[in-house]
Design a protein around this motif. Structure first.
Motif, PDB file in Angstrom:
ATOM      1  N   PRO A   1       0.825  -1.210   0.000  1.00 28.65           N
ATOM      2  CA  PRO A   1       0.000   0.000   0.000  1.00 28.65           C
ATOM      3  C   PRO A   1       0.860   1.261   0.000  1.00 28.65           C
ATOM      4  O   PRO A   1       1.842   1.349   0.729  1.00 28.65           O
ATOM      5  CB  PRO A   1      -0.802  -0.135   1.306  1.00 28.65           C
ATOM      6  CG  PRO A   1      -0.805  -1.597   1.597  1.00 28.65           C
ATOM      7  CD  PRO A   1       0.520  -2.111   1.119  1.00 28.65           C
ATOM      8  N   VAL A   2       0.505   2.191  -0.850  1.00 29.21           N
ATOM      9  CA  VAL A   2       1.292   3.412  -1.011  1.00 29.21           C
ATOM     10  C   VAL A   2       0.619   4.562  -0.259  1.00 29.21           C
ATOM     11  O   VAL A   2      -0.538   4.907  -0.530  1.00 29.21           O
ATOM     12  CB  VAL A   2       1.442   3.774  -2.504  1.00 29.21           C
ATOM     13  CG1 VAL A   2       2.237   5.072  -2.662  1.00 29.21           C
ATOM     14  CG2 VAL A   2       2.125   2.638  -3.253  1.00 29.21           C
ATOM     15  N   GLU A   3       1.335   5.122   0.695  1.00 31.04           N
ATOM     16  CA  GLU A   3       0.821   6.266   1.441  1.00 31.04           C
ATOM     17  C   GLU A   3       0.693   7.479   0.519  1.00 31.04           C
ATOM     18  O   GLU A   3       1.506   7.682  -0.388  1.00 31.04           O
ATOM     19  CB  GLU A   3       1.749   6.603   2.604  1.00 31.04           C
ATOM     20  CG  GLU A   3       1.788   5.538   3.706  1.00 31.04           C
ATOM     21  CD  GLU A   3       0.544   5.573   4.582  1.00 31.04           C
ATOM     22  OE1 GLU A   3      -0.224   6.566   4.490  1.00 31.04           O
ATOM     23  OE2 GLU A   3       0.340   4.613   5.351  1.00 31.04           O
ATOM     24  N   GLN A   4      -0.336   8.290   0.773  1.00 28.96           N
ATOM     25  CA  GLN A   4      -0.587   9.470  -0.043  1.00 28.96           C
ATOM     26  C   GLN A   4      -0.660  10.720   0.846  1.00 28.96           C
ATOM     27  O   GLN A   4      -0.893  10.618   2.052  1.00 28.96           O
ATOM     28  CB  GLN A   4      -1.904   9.311  -0.812  1.00 28.96           C
ATOM     29  CG  GLN A   4      -1.927   8.143  -1.779  1.00 28.96           C
ATOM     30  CD  GLN A   4      -0.980   8.322  -2.956  1.00 28.96           C
ATOM     31  OE1 GLN A   4      -0.443   9.406  -3.186  1.00 28.96           O
ATOM     32  NE2 GLN A   4      -0.771   7.252  -3.720  1.00 28.96           N
ATOM     33  N   PRO A   5      -0.430  11.886   0.265  1.00 23.61           N
ATOM     34  CA  PRO A   5      -0.482  13.120   1.062  1.00 23.61           C
ATOM     35  C   PRO A   5      -1.872  13.426   1.608  1.00 23.61           C
ATOM     36  O   PRO A   5      -2.011  14.180   2.565  1.00 23.61           O
ATOM     37  CB  PRO A   5      -0.011  14.204   0.082  1.00 23.61           C
ATOM     38  CG  PRO A   5      -0.223  13.612  -1.275  1.00 23.61           C
ATOM     39  CD  PRO A   5      -0.021  12.143  -1.128  1.00 23.61           C
TER      40      PRO A   5
END
Length: 215
Positions: A45-49
């Motif tokens: 999972p890619v963290e987002q701003p």
């Protein structure tokens, strides 16, 4: 009597065999790792701003993929929507939420949010979203059940082998155009039967020449 006993020959042969096998094993290991989730960055999972939850927007609110990613129907890149589109709803809904402060800041300062890329192909690979969706390849085939992801992650390896497998026989992945964005749609009966019908209707003839992706 020689300096070394006869058994030394067997030891030497064993050492040479090990030394010769190390490069082979190392190469095989690297190739396997490159094709594993560790090498392809799958299932991370890619963290987002901004904590954008597809489960809510797609699953609960029923927002279609095309509303935010219309670029996938028009050219190579799916793209991300401008902040003004987010504010179309969030000027009225959750318009004071601290979680959406970066969205409001982006909108009023006219400065795009720097989203973190999830799917990344090598620079030498050409890929066009539009030809795939117009030929019956559903979003879920490559991106997985995004409607069930709190944080989007890559589920497909995106390796050349994976792409070629589909290009050689796309029928299991083809669906009618009206179901392209439907994540839960399943054909009645054998998916290949549906795929063959769609392939005939849409004149699907995928190419496997090198120049198709390496231009």
């Amino acid at each position: 009597m020689g300096l070394f006993p006869p058994a030394t020959d067997n030891v030497l042969r064993g050492v040479l065999a090990v030394l010769a096998g190390v490069p082979v094993v190392a190469t095989a290991g690297l190739m396997l790792m490159a094709r594993s989730p560790l090498g392809t960055a799958s299932f991370e999972p890619v963290e987002q701003p901004v904590k954008f939850d597809h489960r809510h927007h797609v699953g609960d609110d029923g927002i279609d993929c095309r509303y935010c990613h219309e670029g996938a129907w028009e050219g190579p890149f799916a793209g991300v929507p401008p902040t003004s589109r987010c504010m179309g709803c969030h000027a009225q809904i959750w318009n004071q939420s601290p979680l959406l402060a970066p969205v409001r800041d982006s909108y009023f300062k006219d400065r795009p949010i720097a989203w973190n890329r999830v799917h990344r192909l090598p620079h030498f690979v050409f890929f066009n979203h539009s030809i795939h969706v117009h030929k019956g390849v559903g979003c879920v085939s490559c991106h997985g059940r995004v409607d069930q992801m709190a944080l989007v992650q890559q589920v497909a390896p995106l390796t050349m082998e994976w792409c070629l497998e589909c290009h050689r026989d796309p029928t299991p992945h083809l669906r009618p155009l009206e179901h392209i964005t439907d994540m839960s749609w399943r054909p009645a009966g054998d998916p290949r039967d549906t795929g063959r019908r769609v392939a005939q209707e849409l004149d699907v003839a995928p190419r496997t020449e090198c120049i198709t992706c390496h231009r």
